[in-house]
Design a protein around this motif. Sequence first.
Motif, PDB file in Angstrom:
ATOM      1  N   LYS A  91      37.588   4.684  22.010  1.00 20.43           N
ATOM      2  CA  LYS A  91      37.435   4.611  20.553  1.00 20.43           C
ATOM      3  C   LYS A  91      37.889   3.248  20.044  1.00 20.43           C
ATOM      4  O   LYS A  91      37.267   2.655  19.145  1.00 20.43           O
ATOM      5  N   GLU A 113      35.173   0.743  20.500  1.00 19.84           N
ATOM      6  CA  GLU A 113      34.108   0.906  19.512  1.00 19.84           C
ATOM      7  C   GLU A 113      34.512   0.292  18.171  1.00 19.84           C
ATOM      8  O   GLU A 113      33.728  -0.402  17.520  1.00 19.84           O
ATOM      9  N   GLY A 125      32.860  -3.383  18.333  1.00 16.90           N
ATOM     10  CA  GLY A 125      31.682  -3.107  17.534  1.00 16.90           C
ATOM     11  C   GLY A 125      30.593  -4.125  17.792  1.00 16.90           C
ATOM     12  O   GLY A 125      30.186  -4.371  18.926  1.00 16.90           O
TER      13      GLY A 125
END
Length: 293
Positions: free
Chosen positions: A222, A225, A229
């Motif tokens: 996570k 991400e 990004g």
Amino acid sequence: MTTSWFSRAAALGGGLAAVLAIALPAAAEPALWKVQGPHATVYLFGTVHVLKPATQWRSPRIEAAFKASGVLWEEIKDGDDAAAIQPLVFKYGLDLANPLSSKLDDAGKAKLAATETSLNLQPAQLEPLRPWMAGLTLSVLPIVKAGYDPKSGVDVSLKAMATEQAKPLLAFETMEQQVRFFADLPQPLEVEYLLSTLDDASKGTGELDSMVDAWAAGDTKKLEEILNGDLKDHYPDLYRILLAQRNQAFADQIETLLKGSGVVFVAVGVGHLVGPDSVQADLAKHGIKAERQ
């Protein structure tokens, strides 16, 4: 959607990231890695530079690794020293001859004015700043407004723990080096960084909250991400200067530490320990494996 610079500011630079594909530990806690040399052990711990005071992150695993270490390495020694950074801001962060707004087009000026209004800033407060300094300032102010406190950051806490346990504190970079990662950007990149910050200013700190939650739970997937990004795709030059090149330098210095002896605790912004160009990925290129603890 572009990842918020609020989150990156908290996870990278204390002033500026391949994830190991392994399962999370049974107990949710921030991620910790161990790298083993012939006579040396290096623990790698990703930090968040600003936290809400109530955030709990210490665990028996982290405490034991820190206690076993003979020295603490952080990005910089004096990240909490406001007096030390002030002359650097005057030297590298001001442009009194060319107001900030003169470097922006009409759309940029409108975004700047809207952000100043939302943060209760007078235009005159930002006009003397170079774009990178204005961008960094506008990254930090919403974070502080939302209750995050640099004094509660992990780096500051680890520094205090090192003092209590009589451990030396060493650093990979100087404060001036960190300032110059931004100050030496070509002006178009400076403006790009500022405009990205202005775009993020209206989004609030929801993404930062998610980043801290993922960090506290040790959810590196996570974190990758959130923090990476589309940074590499949309801001490749900033990515290279502020992240990839610094990770390579960290990895080189850690490889040198592994040639020595003893136990070392290395704490750098968690953004440097996730993603395809992480410190661990650079170490792996030299046959050095970082194992998740």
